[in-house]
Scaffold this motif. Structure first.
Motif, PDB file in Angstrom:
ATOM      1  N   LYS A   1     -11.914 -22.780 -40.359  1.00  0.00           N
ATOM      2  CA  LYS A   1     -12.262 -21.718 -39.406  1.00  0.00           C
ATOM      3  C   LYS A   1     -11.400 -20.479 -39.643  1.00  0.00           C
ATOM      4  O   LYS A   1     -11.914 -19.351 -39.689  1.00  0.00           O
ATOM      5  CB  LYS A   1     -12.060 -22.244 -37.985  1.00  0.00           C
ATOM      6  N   VAL A   2     -10.099 -20.670 -39.843  1.00  0.00           N
ATOM      7  CA  VAL A   2      -9.187 -19.546 -40.091  1.00  0.00           C
ATOM      8  C   VAL A   2      -9.546 -18.854 -41.405  1.00  0.00           C
ATOM      9  O   VAL A   2      -9.591 -17.619 -41.495  1.00  0.00           O
ATOM     10  CB  VAL A   2      -7.718 -20.038 -40.090  1.00  0.00           C
ATOM     11  N   ARG A   3      -9.847 -19.647 -42.440  1.00  0.00           N
ATOM     12  CA  ARG A   3     -10.203 -19.079 -43.739  1.00  0.00           C
ATOM     13  C   ARG A   3     -11.501 -18.273 -43.649  1.00  0.00           C
ATOM     14  O   ARG A   3     -11.597 -17.153 -44.138  1.00  0.00           O
ATOM     15  CB  ARG A   3     -10.357 -20.195 -44.779  1.00  0.00           C
ATOM     16  N   TYR A   4     -12.495 -18.831 -42.958  1.00  0.00           N
ATOM     17  CA  TYR A   4     -13.784 -18.157 -42.828  1.00  0.00           C
ATOM     18  C   TYR A   4     -13.627 -16.849 -42.061  1.00  0.00           C
ATOM     19  O   TYR A   4     -14.185 -15.819 -42.446  1.00  0.00           O
ATOM     20  CB  TYR A   4     -14.779 -19.083 -42.112  1.00  0.00           C
ATOM     21  N   LEU A   5     -12.885 -16.890 -40.961  1.00  0.00           N
ATOM     22  CA  LEU A   5     -12.684 -15.668 -40.172  1.00  0.00           C
ATOM     23  C   LEU A   5     -11.896 -14.636 -40.977  1.00  0.00           C
ATOM     24  O   LEU A   5     -12.123 -13.427 -40.838  1.00  0.00           O
ATOM     25  CB  LEU A   5     -11.966 -15.984 -38.862  1.00  0.00           C
ATOM     26  N   GLY A   6     -10.963 -15.098 -41.817  1.00  0.00           N
ATOM     27  CA  GLY A   6     -10.209 -14.171 -42.664  1.00  0.00           C
ATOM     28  C   GLY A   6     -11.108 -13.467 -43.668  1.00  0.00           C
ATOM     29  O   GLY A   6     -10.932 -12.273 -43.957  1.00  0.00           O
ATOM     30  N   GLU A   7     -12.109 -14.183 -44.199  1.00  0.00           N
ATOM     31  CA  GLU A   7     -13.044 -13.576 -45.145  1.00  0.00           C
ATOM     32  C   GLU A   7     -13.990 -12.607 -44.445  1.00  0.00           C
ATOM     33  O   GLU A   7     -14.215 -11.501 -44.913  1.00  0.00           O
ATOM     34  CB  GLU A   7     -13.889 -14.660 -45.828  1.00  0.00           C
ATOM     35  N   LYS A   8     -14.565 -13.057 -43.351  1.00  0.00           N
ATOM     36  CA  LYS A   8     -15.600 -12.268 -42.669  1.00  0.00           C
ATOM     37  C   LYS A   8     -15.024 -11.163 -41.802  1.00  0.00           C
ATOM     38  O   LYS A   8     -15.690 -10.159 -41.572  1.00  0.00           O
ATOM     39  CB  LYS A   8     -16.479 -13.184 -41.810  1.00  0.00           C
ATOM     40  N   LEU A   9     -13.823 -11.348 -41.284  1.00  0.00           N
ATOM     41  CA  LEU A   9     -13.235 -10.371 -40.375  1.00  0.00           C
ATOM     42  C   LEU A   9     -11.850  -9.942 -40.881  1.00  0.00           C
ATOM     43  O   LEU A   9     -10.830 -10.486 -40.447  1.00  0.00           O
ATOM     44  CB  LEU A   9     -13.063 -10.991 -38.984  1.00  0.00           C
ATOM     45  N   PRO A  10     -11.796  -8.986 -41.775  1.00  0.00           N
ATOM     46  CA  PRO A  10     -10.469  -8.510 -42.193  1.00  0.00           C
ATOM     47  C   PRO A  10      -9.808  -7.776 -41.022  1.00  0.00           C
ATOM     48  O   PRO A  10     -10.500  -7.240 -40.141  1.00  0.00           O
ATOM     49  CB  PRO A  10     -10.779  -7.556 -43.349  1.00  0.00           C
ATOM     50  N   PRO A  11      -8.516  -7.739 -40.973  1.00  0.00           N
ATOM     51  CA  PRO A  11      -7.836  -7.071 -39.846  1.00  0.00           C
ATOM     52  C   PRO A  11      -8.157  -5.569 -39.838  1.00  0.00           C
ATOM     53  O   PRO A  11      -8.244  -4.925 -40.876  1.00  0.00           O
ATOM     54  CB  PRO A  11      -6.354  -7.330 -40.109  1.00  0.00           C
TER      55      PRO A  11
ATOM     56  N   ARG B   1     -20.300   1.522 -36.936  1.00  0.00           N
ATOM     57  CA  ARG B   1     -21.641   1.229 -37.462  1.00  0.00           C
ATOM     58  C   ARG B   1     -21.593   0.007 -38.373  1.00  0.00           C
ATOM     59  O   ARG B   1     -22.490  -0.853 -38.321  1.00  0.00           O
ATOM     60  CB  ARG B   1     -22.169   2.442 -38.211  1.00  0.00           C
ATOM     61  N   GLN B   2     -20.543  -0.076 -39.218  1.00  0.00           N
ATOM     62  CA  GLN B   2     -20.409  -1.230 -40.100  1.00  0.00           C
ATOM     63  C   GLN B   2     -20.237  -2.521 -39.290  1.00  0.00           C
ATOM     64  O   GLN B   2     -20.843  -3.551 -39.606  1.00  0.00           O
ATOM     65  CB  GLN B   2     -19.222  -1.053 -41.049  1.00  0.00           C
ATOM     66  N   LEU B   3     -19.409  -2.448 -38.261  1.00  0.00           N
ATOM     67  CA  LEU B   3     -19.192  -3.625 -37.425  1.00  0.00           C
ATOM     68  C   LEU B   3     -20.491  -4.050 -36.724  1.00  0.00           C
ATOM     69  O   LEU B   3     -20.798  -5.243 -36.616  1.00  0.00           O
ATOM     70  CB  LEU B   3     -18.088  -3.363 -36.400  1.00  0.00           C
ATOM     71  N   HIS B   4     -21.264  -3.066 -36.241  1.00  0.00           N
ATOM     72  CA  HIS B   4     -22.545  -3.379 -35.593  1.00  0.00           C
ATOM     73  C   HIS B   4     -23.510  -4.024 -36.578  1.00  0.00           C
ATOM     74  O   HIS B   4     -24.230  -4.970 -36.227  1.00  0.00           O
ATOM     75  CB  HIS B   4     -23.162  -2.130 -34.964  1.00  0.00           C
TER      76      HIS B   4
ATOM     77  N   LYS C   1     -22.689  -5.793 -39.180  1.00  0.00           N
ATOM     78  CA  LYS C   1     -22.198  -7.152 -39.424  1.00  0.00           C
ATOM     79  C   LYS C   1     -22.541  -8.077 -38.261  1.00  0.00           C
ATOM     80  O   LYS C   1     -22.903  -9.239 -38.454  1.00  0.00           O
ATOM     81  CB  LYS C   1     -20.693  -7.148 -39.661  1.00  0.00           C
ATOM     82  N   ILE C   2     -22.426  -7.551 -37.051  1.00  0.00           N
ATOM     83  CA  ILE C   2     -22.773  -8.345 -35.869  1.00  0.00           C
ATOM     84  C   ILE C   2     -24.246  -8.730 -35.908  1.00  0.00           C
ATOM     85  O   ILE C   2     -24.615  -9.870 -35.610  1.00  0.00           O
ATOM     86  CB  ILE C   2     -22.430  -7.574 -34.576  1.00  0.00           C
ATOM     87  N   ASP C   3     -25.105  -7.767 -36.290  1.00  0.00           N
ATOM     88  CA  ASP C   3     -26.536  -8.059 -36.387  1.00  0.00           C
ATOM     89  C   ASP C   3     -26.804  -9.149 -37.419  1.00  0.00           C
ATOM     90  O   ASP C   3     -27.608 -10.065 -37.182  1.00  0.00           O
ATOM     91  CB  ASP C   3     -27.314  -6.796 -36.751  1.00  0.00           C
ATOM     92  N   ILE C   4     -26.135  -9.068 -38.564  1.00  0.00           N
ATOM     93  CA  ILE C   4     -26.325 -10.074 -39.612  1.00  0.00           C
ATOM     94  C   ILE C   4     -25.886 -11.454 -39.120  1.00  0.00           C
ATOM     95  O   ILE C   4     -26.573 -12.455 -39.315  1.00  0.00           O
ATOM     96  CB  ILE C   4     -25.557  -9.665 -40.896  1.00  0.00           C
ATOM     97  N   VAL C   5     -24.742 -11.503 -38.446  1.00  0.00           N
ATOM     98  CA  VAL C   5     -24.231 -12.779 -37.928  1.00  0.00           C
ATOM     99  C   VAL C   5     -25.178 -13.337 -36.872  1.00  0.00           C
ATOM    100  O   VAL C   5     -25.445 -14.549 -36.835  1.00  0.00           O
ATOM    101  CB  VAL C   5     -22.804 -12.594 -37.371  1.00  0.00           C
ATOM    102  N   ASP C   6     -25.717 -12.463 -36.000  1.00  0.00           N
ATOM    103  CA  ASP C   6     -26.664 -12.928 -34.986  1.00  0.00           C
ATOM    104  C   ASP C   6     -27.923 -13.492 -35.629  1.00  0.00           C
ATOM    105  O   ASP C   6     -28.477 -14.495 -35.173  1.00  0.00           O
ATOM    106  CB  ASP C   6     -27.032 -11.790 -34.029  1.00  0.00           C
TER     107      ASP C   6
END
Length: 188
Positions: free
Chosen positions: A42-52, A68-71, A73-78
């Motif tokens: 979970k930590v590794r996946y979040l590190g890849e998908k969500l850089p600080p 806009r980029q975050l939105h 990404k949110i759409d893709i994840v949804d």
């Protein structure tokens, strides 16, 4: 060898107990290891998908672009989440249908041929209600009796129809209706 005699096990009770304890400790260790692996994944996946995020010192245009980029990404994840949920629901539905098929196939049995049994109403009520049923039940006693005189009078009344104009005058009941018939007949 008597059927009452139980075959003696080759392992002593203390040995069985120690093996059980070893299996349980091994299972607990495996569960802990799986839990740690899941956390690390979970930590590794979040590190890849969500850089600080580094928001300090960014101009307004850069912040809007980042939003806009975050939105997106949110759409893709949804979309991925929705696809996964729909797959899971479909698989659960398929599993349920297959379980029902297995139950149907395993649960087939022949229905026994039923015999015709003559049971009086009293016996049936006694069987259904048991001791609560009191007295006899004569079904014919509850039927409505029809008098032959009434039937003859009905036939006489229907045969006395005669002239239809007399019946209309007798049945009208209101003078206005009778006049309507008279004027309607005179106009033709």
């Amino acid at each position: 060898m008597n059927p009452k005699d139980k075959p003696k096990s080759k392992i002593s009770a203390s040995r069985k107990l120690s093996l059980k304890m070893l299996l349980l400790t091994r299972a607990c260790e495996d569960l802990e290891r799986e839990k740690q692996d899941r956390e690390e994944e979970k930590v590794r996946y979040l590190g890849e998908k969500l850089p600080p995020l580094q928001l300090a010192g960014l101009p307004m245009d850069e912040l809007q672009k980042l939003c806009r980029q975050l939105h997106s990404k949110i759409d893709i994840v949804d979309e991925e989440r929705y696809d996964c949920e729909s797959k899971v629901n479909k698989h659960n539905k398929d599993i349920h249908e297959l379980k029902l098929k297995v139950q149907d196939l395993g649960g087939k049995f022949k229905k026994p041929a039923l015999r015709k049994v003559r049971v009086s109403a009293d016996e049936m009520m006694r069987a259904l209600l048991g001791s609560k049923h009191k007295g006899s039940m004569d079904l014919r006693a509850n039927l409505k009796s029809v008098k032959k005189e009434d039937v003859k009078q009905d036939k006489v009344l229907t045969s006395e129809v005669g002239d239809w104009r007399k019946n209309v005058e007798a049945m009208s009941g209101m003078e206005g209706r009778k006049k309507m018939f008279d004027t309607g007949g005179g106009a033709q």
